[in-house]
Design an enzyme around this catalytic site. Structure first.
Site, PDB file in Angstrom:
ATOM      1  N   GLU A 105      12.023   1.690  -3.852  1.00  0.00           N
ATOM      2  CA  GLU A 105      11.854   3.052  -3.315  1.00  0.00           C
ATOM      3  C   GLU A 105      12.716   3.245  -2.070  1.00  0.00           C
ATOM      4  O   GLU A 105      13.217   4.337  -1.810  1.00  0.00           O
ATOM      5  CB  GLU A 105      10.364   3.314  -3.029  1.00  0.00           C
ATOM      6  CG  GLU A 105       9.601   3.508  -4.345  1.00  0.00           C
ATOM      7  CD  GLU A 105       8.133   3.120  -4.309  1.00  0.00           C
ATOM      8  OE1 GLU A 105       7.558   2.979  -3.219  1.00  0.00           O
ATOM      9  OE2 GLU A 105       7.560   2.938  -5.407  1.00  0.00           O
TER      10      GLU A 105
ATOM     11  N   SER B 198       3.358  -2.516 -12.018  1.00  0.00           N
ATOM     12  CA  SER B 198       2.132  -2.240 -12.794  1.00  0.00           C
ATOM     13  C   SER B 198       1.340  -3.503 -13.123  1.00  0.00           C
ATOM     14  O   SER B 198       0.764  -3.615 -14.206  1.00  0.00           O
ATOM     15  CB  SER B 198       2.467  -1.449 -14.064  1.00  0.00           C
ATOM     16  OG  SER B 198       3.058  -0.206 -13.712  1.00  0.00           O
TER      17      SER B 198
ATOM     18  N   GLU C  84      11.022  -6.868  -9.328  1.00  0.00           N
ATOM     19  CA  GLU C  84      10.298  -5.638  -9.651  1.00  0.00           C
ATOM     20  C   GLU C  84      11.189  -4.728 -10.488  1.00  0.00           C
ATOM     21  O   GLU C  84      12.003  -3.963  -9.942  1.00  0.00           O
ATOM     22  CB  GLU C  84       9.923  -4.901  -8.358  1.00  0.00           C
ATOM     23  CG  GLU C  84       9.013  -5.698  -7.442  1.00  0.00           C
ATOM     24  CD  GLU C  84       8.145  -4.769  -6.603  1.00  0.00           C
ATOM     25  OE1 GLU C  84       6.925  -4.897  -6.672  1.00  0.00           O
ATOM     26  OE2 GLU C  84       8.699  -3.895  -5.905  1.00  0.00           O
TER      27      GLU C  84
ATOM     28  N   TRP D 183       0.816  -1.220   0.000  1.00  0.00           N
ATOM     29  CA  TRP D 183       0.000   0.000   0.000  1.00  0.00           C
ATOM     30  C   TRP D 183       0.850   1.271   0.000  1.00  0.00           C
ATOM     31  O   TRP D 183       0.311   2.375  -0.115  1.00  0.00           O
ATOM     32  CB  TRP D 183      -0.936   0.014   1.218  1.00  0.00           C
ATOM     33  CG  TRP D 183      -1.993  -1.054   1.164  1.00  0.00           C
ATOM     34  CD1 TRP D 183      -2.181  -1.988   0.180  1.00  0.00           C
ATOM     35  CD2 TRP D 183      -3.021  -1.294   2.135  1.00  0.00           C
ATOM     36  NE1 TRP D 183      -3.251  -2.784   0.488  1.00  0.00           N
ATOM     37  CE2 TRP D 183      -3.789  -2.385   1.677  1.00  0.00           C
ATOM     38  CE3 TRP D 183      -3.367  -0.692   3.353  1.00  0.00           C
ATOM     39  CZ2 TRP D 183      -4.875  -2.885   2.393  1.00  0.00           C
ATOM     40  CZ3 TRP D 183      -4.447  -1.188   4.066  1.00  0.00           C
ATOM     41  CH2 TRP D 183      -5.194  -2.275   3.575  1.00  0.00           C
ATOM     42  N   LYS D 184       2.145   1.113   0.194  1.00  0.00           N
ATOM     43  CA  LYS D 184       3.049   2.275   0.267  1.00  0.00           C
ATOM     44  C   LYS D 184       2.511   3.291   1.273  1.00  0.00           C
ATOM     45  O   LYS D 184       1.885   2.899   2.255  1.00  0.00           O
ATOM     46  CB  LYS D 184       3.232   2.893  -1.125  1.00  0.00           C
ATOM     47  CG  LYS D 184       3.590   1.845  -2.179  1.00  0.00           C
ATOM     48  CD  LYS D 184       4.080   2.450  -3.447  1.00  0.00           C
ATOM     49  CE  LYS D 184       4.252   1.334  -4.466  1.00  0.00           C
ATOM     50  NZ  LYS D 184       5.052   1.734  -5.601  1.00  0.00           N
TER      51      LYS D 184
ATOM     52  N   HIS E 277      12.733  -2.818  -1.121  1.00  0.00           N
ATOM     53  CA  HIS E 277      11.909  -2.238  -2.191  1.00  0.00           C
ATOM     54  C   HIS E 277      12.735  -1.156  -2.896  1.00  0.00           C
ATOM     55  O   HIS E 277      13.512  -0.443  -2.260  1.00  0.00           O
ATOM     56  CB  HIS E 277      10.623  -1.636  -1.605  1.00  0.00           C
ATOM     57  CG  HIS E 277       9.642  -1.272  -2.671  1.00  0.00           C
ATOM     58  ND1 HIS E 277       9.745  -0.097  -3.385  1.00  0.00           N
ATOM     59  CD2 HIS E 277       8.577  -1.921  -3.172  1.00  0.00           C
ATOM     60  CE1 HIS E 277       8.768  -0.062  -4.288  1.00  0.00           C
ATOM     61  NE2 HIS E 277       8.049  -1.157  -4.181  1.00  0.00           N
TER      62      HIS E 277
ATOM     63  N   GLY F  84       1.322  -2.764  -6.222  1.00  0.00           N
ATOM     64  CA  GLY F  84       1.283  -1.432  -5.630  1.00  0.00           C
ATOM     65  C   GLY F  84      -0.068  -0.782  -5.876  1.00  0.00           C
ATOM     66  O   GLY F  84      -1.059  -1.084  -5.212  1.00  0.00           O
ATOM     67  N   GLY F  85      -0.115   0.084  -6.873  1.00  0.00           N
ATOM     68  CA  GLY F  85      -1.317   0.879  -7.149  1.00  0.00           C
ATOM     69  C   GLY F  85      -2.612   0.087  -7.161  1.00  0.00           C
ATOM     70  O   GLY F  85      -3.616   0.506  -6.560  1.00  0.00           O
TER      71      GLY F  85
HETATM   72  C1  PEP Z   1       5.441  -1.848  -5.955  1.00  0.00           C
HETATM   73  O1  PEP Z   1       5.732  -0.740  -5.582  1.00  0.00           O
HETATM   74  O2  PEP Z   1       5.814  -2.834  -5.299  1.00  0.00           O
HETATM   75  C2  PEP Z   1       4.662  -1.997  -7.176  1.00  0.00           C
HETATM   76  C3  PEP Z   1       4.675  -3.146  -7.790  1.00  0.00           C
HETATM   77  O3  PEP Z   1       3.952  -0.895  -7.591  1.00  0.00           O
HETATM   78  P1  PEP Z   1       2.933  -0.780  -8.827  1.00  0.00           P
HETATM   79  O4  PEP Z   1       2.110  -2.037  -8.846  1.00  0.00           O
HETATM   80  O5  PEP Z   1       2.123   0.435  -8.555  1.00  0.00           O
HETATM   81  O6  PEP Z   1       3.759  -0.665 -10.054  1.00  0.00           O
END
Ligand code: PEP
Length: 250
Positions: free
Chosen positions: A97, A212, A167, A10-11, A95, A233-234
């Site tokens: 980020e 994504s 990722e 969920w960040k 991660h 994520g999103g």
């Molecule tokens: C994530 O940050 O782990 C990720 C996969 O983000 P998103 O699905 O939004 O690309």
């Protein structure tokens, strides 16, 4: 046979009200999720809410990061034991980020992996290359180095107690997904890399794809031999989308 895992990252999103709604929405749709194990990783302050609402359901919960330290004067940090105290099963480590905004190195990520295991948590260990690295044809060198760092520090058996998430940094939050073939290629590479240290661990360790992933592309990605689920994520912030991805593993 590796059971697929679909985990939501969920960040730094949500409020008490939206988190309650999201958790209840996920719970309400679980019946149709037949195959995948499901987990959510909310921001730290919402972990107690996740525990309160998910206890007794099939959904696990976890943190998004942890400290390498067990306790003490480390302002702002959260220890693995604290997450375990709130019933967390998982914790994300490394991660991209965290690696880029918080300058987490391969060595620190490996220490976090070990700290997670010490606290009884299952690390979801993220690896992946940037766009520049992919375009310079060093994807395997980068991902191999990231995997090797954990094997060197923790040993391959401990790596096998966690989950790996591939990722590609260029696919995170950008709407650009790796094609199933591109993802499978790197997943197979990761598994071969682990195999060099232990064929048994390579056969059992789950390797998730993240970047994504959404309801429209999840089934095709997860149909690939070495893709054992997703780190989302999103799309994990909407119960319907997240559940659709969980169901895609059926
Ligand atoms: C994530 O940050 O782990 C990720 C996969 O983000 P998103 O699905 O939004 O690309």
């Amino acid at each position: 046979m590796r059971q697929p895992l679909v985990a939501g990252n969920w960040k730094m999103n949500g409020s008490r009200a939206s988190v309650a709604e999201l958790l209840d929405g996920i719970k309400a749709g679980l019946d149709e999720v037949k195959v995948a194990e499901v987990a959510v990783c909310p921001p730290f302050v919402f972990v107690p809410e996740a525990q309160a609402r998910l206890q007794g359901t099939a959904v696990a919960w976890g943190g998004q990061d942890l400290s390498v330290h067990e306790s003490g004067a480390y302002t702002g940090e959260i220890a693995g034991s604290m997450l375990a105290d709130y019933g967390c099963r998982y914790v994300i480590v490394g991660h991209s980020e965290r690696r880029s905004y918080h300058h987490e190195t391969d060595a620190l990520v490996a220490e976090k992996f070990a700290a997670a295991r010490k606290a009884g948590l299952v690390p979801i260990f993220c690896v992946g290359e940037t766009l520049e690295e992919r375009e310079s044809n060093v994807t395997e060198a980068v991902v191999g180095r990231q995997v090797d760092a954990v094997i060197a520090h923790c040993g391959v058996e401990m790596l096998g107690e966690g989950v790996i998430a591939y990722e590609p940094v260029w696919a995170i939050g950008t709407g650009k997904t790796a094609t199933p073939e591109q993802a499978q290629e790197v997943h197979a590479f990761i598994r071969r890399r682990v195999e060099e240290a232990s064929p048994a661990v390579a056969a059992k360790v789950r390797i998730l794809y993240g970047g994504s992933m959404k309801p429209e592309n999840a089934a095709e990605l997860m149909s690939k031999e070495d893709i054992d689920g997703g780190l989302i994520g999103g799309a994990s912030l909407k119960a319907a989308d997240f559940l659709a991805i969980c169901k895609a593993a059926n």
